[in-house]
Design a protein around this motif. Structure first.
Motif, PDB file in Angstrom:
ATOM      1  N   LEU A   1       0.826  -1.197   0.000  1.00 15.05           N
ATOM      2  CA  LEU A   1       0.000   0.000   0.000  1.00 15.05           C
ATOM      3  C   LEU A   1       0.865   1.253   0.000  1.00 15.05           C
ATOM      4  O   LEU A   1       0.607   2.213  -0.732  1.00 15.05           O
ATOM      5  N   VAL A   2       1.924   1.252   0.802  1.00 14.24           N
ATOM      6  CA  VAL A   2       2.774   2.439   0.951  1.00 14.24           C
ATOM      7  C   VAL A   2       3.601   2.689  -0.301  1.00 14.24           C
ATOM      8  O   VAL A   2       3.625   3.801  -0.838  1.00 14.24           O
ATOM      9  N   TRP A   3       4.310   1.642  -0.796  1.00  9.86           N
ATOM     10  CA  TRP A   3       5.213   1.915  -1.918  1.00  9.86           C
ATOM     11  C   TRP A   3       4.455   2.215  -3.207  1.00  9.86           C
ATOM     12  O   TRP A   3       4.910   3.028  -4.027  1.00  9.86           O
TER      13      TRP A   3
ATOM     14  N   GLY B   1      -2.375  -6.765  -6.195  1.00 14.39           N
ATOM     15  CA  GLY B   1      -3.365  -6.512  -5.141  1.00 14.39           C
ATOM     16  C   GLY B   1      -3.655  -5.026  -5.067  1.00 14.39           C
ATOM     17  O   GLY B   1      -2.792  -4.231  -4.698  1.00 14.39           O
ATOM     18  N   SER B   2      -4.844  -4.623  -5.457  1.00 14.07           N
ATOM     19  CA  SER B   2      -5.189  -3.203  -5.519  1.00 14.07           C
ATOM     20  C   SER B   2      -5.173  -2.568  -4.130  1.00 14.07           C
ATOM     21  O   SER B   2      -5.235  -3.256  -3.100  1.00 14.07           O
ATOM     22  N   ASP B   3      -5.103  -1.232  -4.100  1.00 16.24           N
ATOM     23  CA  ASP B   3      -5.136  -0.506  -2.823  1.00 16.24           C
ATOM     24  C   ASP B   3      -6.364  -0.881  -2.010  1.00 16.24           C
ATOM     25  O   ASP B   3      -6.292  -1.034  -0.783  1.00 16.24           O
TER      26      ASP B   3
ATOM     27  N   GLN C   1      -5.850  -4.224  -0.387  1.00 19.84           N
ATOM     28  CA  GLN C   1      -4.860  -4.143   0.699  1.00 19.84           C
ATOM     29  C   GLN C   1      -5.470  -3.490   1.944  1.00 19.84           C
ATOM     30  O   GLN C   1      -5.221  -3.925   3.070  1.00 19.84           O
ATOM     31  N   ARG C   2      -6.284  -2.452   1.724  1.00 21.36           N
ATOM     32  CA  ARG C   2      -6.920  -1.794   2.877  1.00 21.36           C
ATOM     33  C   ARG C   2      -7.894  -2.743   3.578  1.00 21.36           C
ATOM     34  O   ARG C   2      -8.005  -2.730   4.816  1.00 21.36           O
ATOM     35  N   ASN C   3      -8.619  -3.536   2.795  1.00 24.36           N
ATOM     36  CA  ASN C   3      -9.517  -4.513   3.411  1.00 24.36           C
ATOM     37  C   ASN C   3      -8.751  -5.528   4.257  1.00 24.36           C
ATOM     38  O   ASN C   3      -9.171  -5.888   5.361  1.00 24.36           O
TER      39      ASN C   3
END
Length: 392
Positions: free
Chosen positions: A322-324, A370-372, A375-377
Motif C-alpha cells: 500500500l505504501v510503496w 493486489g489493488s489498494d 490491501q486496505r480490506n
C-alpha cells in the motif's frame, strides 16, 4: 529491530560490491540500468545471459537452503546483496518469479520429485516462470477464478484464461491456480498446478500498455496438459499454497526496490534543479515529502523483514504494498509537474524518456499485485480486527 550489521555481514557486502564492480564490465557494462518496470523489453536476451552469469557465480537464490542449490545466507546478507545490486545500477533481473516466488513455494510445499526437477534450473536460470493467477473478473479477488482443470488418466487438462501475466511470452512454465473440484466456490476446490508453456494448448497474447511495451500478456488455456504429478500441495487445497506464494512476494527484494526508487527520486530532483522548478516552494515541499516517504518505506520494510526472520509476519505485510505503490505513483505525478508542457511531447515512434515511462507505468502500481482497496480490506479485517466487508 536491530539495524546494525555484523562484521560477517560487512565482509559479504564488500565481496558482493567488488564482484559486481568486476563483472559489470565488458559487454555486461552496456546493460547497466536496462530493464525494470515498463522496460522489460530492453536487451532481454542479454540480461538473461547476465542472470545466468550470476547463477554460475552463486549470486542467485541466496537465501535458499544449501541442499536446494542456494547459499543459505541470512536475511541481512540477502538484503545487503539487493542493496548493492541496485546501487551498482545492474540490469533488472529476469528470473524474479522463479527465484523469489515459485522456488520458495516448492521448498515449502513441493514434493521431493518437484524440487529435484525444478529448483536447479531456477538457480541456474535455465527455465523461466510466469504466474497464472489473475483472470478477467478475478484480479485482486483471486478466489473468483474460473479457469478449470480436470484429471484424465495421468494428466490434468486445463481450460480458461489468465491476464496480466508478466513475461509469459518469455516463460517456459507457469504456476496456475485452477478450479479442480466441480461445483466448488471461492477458496475451496482450487489447485496449484505447474504447466509447461510450450504446447499447442497454450496461447500467449501480448497486452500493449501505456508505455508502448508489452511485458504483460493474456494467456489462454485450451485443453492444455500437464502431468498428474504437477500439483503443488493436495488437489483442491491450492488456496493456502497460492497465499504462501504471495507472502514470499513481499520479501527481501523490496529493499533493493527502494534503492531503485531512491535513484529515480534523485533523477527527478536533478530535473527540478536543471529546470529551475526547485525554486517553486510547492515543488520543493513535494520533493522533501518524497524523501521522507522513502525513509519511512525503508524502515517499515526492515521491520517487516525482521518479522519474516522470526516467523511472525502476517497480513500486516500488505502495508508495504500500500505504501510503496502510492509513493511511486505520486513520484511519477511529481515528475510530470516538473517537466511541465514538455511532458506532453514524445520522440519519433512514441519514444518516451525515463520520467515519462515512470509516470505512465506507475499508474498501475496501485492496481497490480493486489489493488489498494484490497490491501486496505486486508489491513482492516485481519490486522485491525474490523468487521468483514459485506459481499452481495
Amino acid at each position: 529491530m536491530d539495524l546494525t550489521f555484523s562484521a560477517e555481514d560487512e565482509d559479504f557486502r564488500a565481496e558482493a560490491r567488488q564482484w559486481l564492480a568486476d563483472n559489470l564490465a565488458g559487454d555486461f557494462a552496456e546493460l547497466k540500468g536496462l530493464g525494470g518496470s515498463g522496460r522489460e523489453h530492453e536487451a532481454f536476451s542479454e540480461r538473461l545471459e547476465w542472470n545466468r552469469h550470476l547463477g554460475a557465480a552463486g549470486y542467485t537464490c541466496l537465501g535458499w537452503p544449501v541442499e536446494f542449490g542456494g547459499r543459505g545466507l541470512s536475511l541481512s546478507q540477502q538484503m545487503i546483496f539487493h542493496e548493492e545490486y541496485a546501487r551498482s545500477n545492474a540490469p533488472a533481473r529476469v528470473n524474479h518469479l522463479g527465484e523469489e516466488l515459485l522456488g520458495p513455494t516448492l521448498i515449502a510445499w513441493g514434493t521431493d520429485e518437484q524440487r529435484a526437477r525444478f529448483l536447479q534450473p531456477i538457480v541456474k536460470v535455465e527455465e523461466l516462470w510466469c504466474q497464472g493467477y489473475s483472470e478477467p473478473g478475478a484480479g485482486s479477488d483471486l478466489a473468483a477464478v474460473r479457469t478449470r482443470a480436470r484429471l484424465e488418466g495421468d494428466s490434468w487438462i486445463i481450460d480458461g484464461q489468465k491476464v496480466w501475466t508478466s513475461l509469459a511470452h518469455h516463460s517456459d512454465w507457469c504456476f496456475v491456480v485452477a478450479r479442480t473440484d466441480p461445483g466448488s466456490t471461492r477458496h475451496a476446490g482450487l489447485s496449484y498446478l505447474l504447466v509447461p508453456m510450450d504446447q499447442p494448448g497454450v496461447q500467449v497474447r501480448p497486452i500493449v500498455q501505456l508505455t508502448g511495451t508489452s511485458e504483460f500478456n493474456e494467456v489462454f488455456f485450451d485443453g492444455a496438459v500437464t502431468d498428474v504429478s504437477m500439483v503443488v500441495g493436495d488437489p483442491g487445497a491450492g488456496w493456502g499454497v497460492a497465499m504462501g506464494t504471495l507472502g514470499f512476494e513481499r520479501g527481501v527484494s523490496t529493499v533493493g526496490q527502494q534503492v531503485g526508487f531512491a535513484r529515480e527520486l534523485a533523477v527527478v530532483t536533478e530535473r527540478a534543479k536543471s529546470t529551475g522548478m526547485i525554486d517553486d516552494p510547492v515543488i520543493a515541499d513535494r520533493l522533501t515529502q518524497a524523501r521522507i516517504g522513502l525513509e519511512v518505506m525503508r524502515f517499515h520494510a526492515l521491520r517487516t523483514l525482521s518479522a519474516y526472520e522470526s516467523g511472525s509476519v502476517g497480513p500486516e505485510a500488505s502495508v508495504s504494498k500500500l505504501v510503496w505503490a502510492r509513493w511511486h505513483r505520486e513520484l511519477g505525478e511529481l515528475a510530470m509537474d516538473i517537466l511541465g508542457g514538455s511532458a506532453l511531447t514524445v520522440g519519433p515512434d512514441y519514444a518516451l524518456d525515463d520520467l515519462q515511462s515512470l509516470f505512465l507505468f506507475s499508474r498501475a502500481d496501485t492496481i497490480y499485485g493486489g489493488s489498494d482497496e484490497i490491501q486496505r480490506n486486508i489491513i482492516a479485517e485481519r490486522v485491525l480486527g474490523m468487521p468483514k466487508e459485506q459481499r452481495p
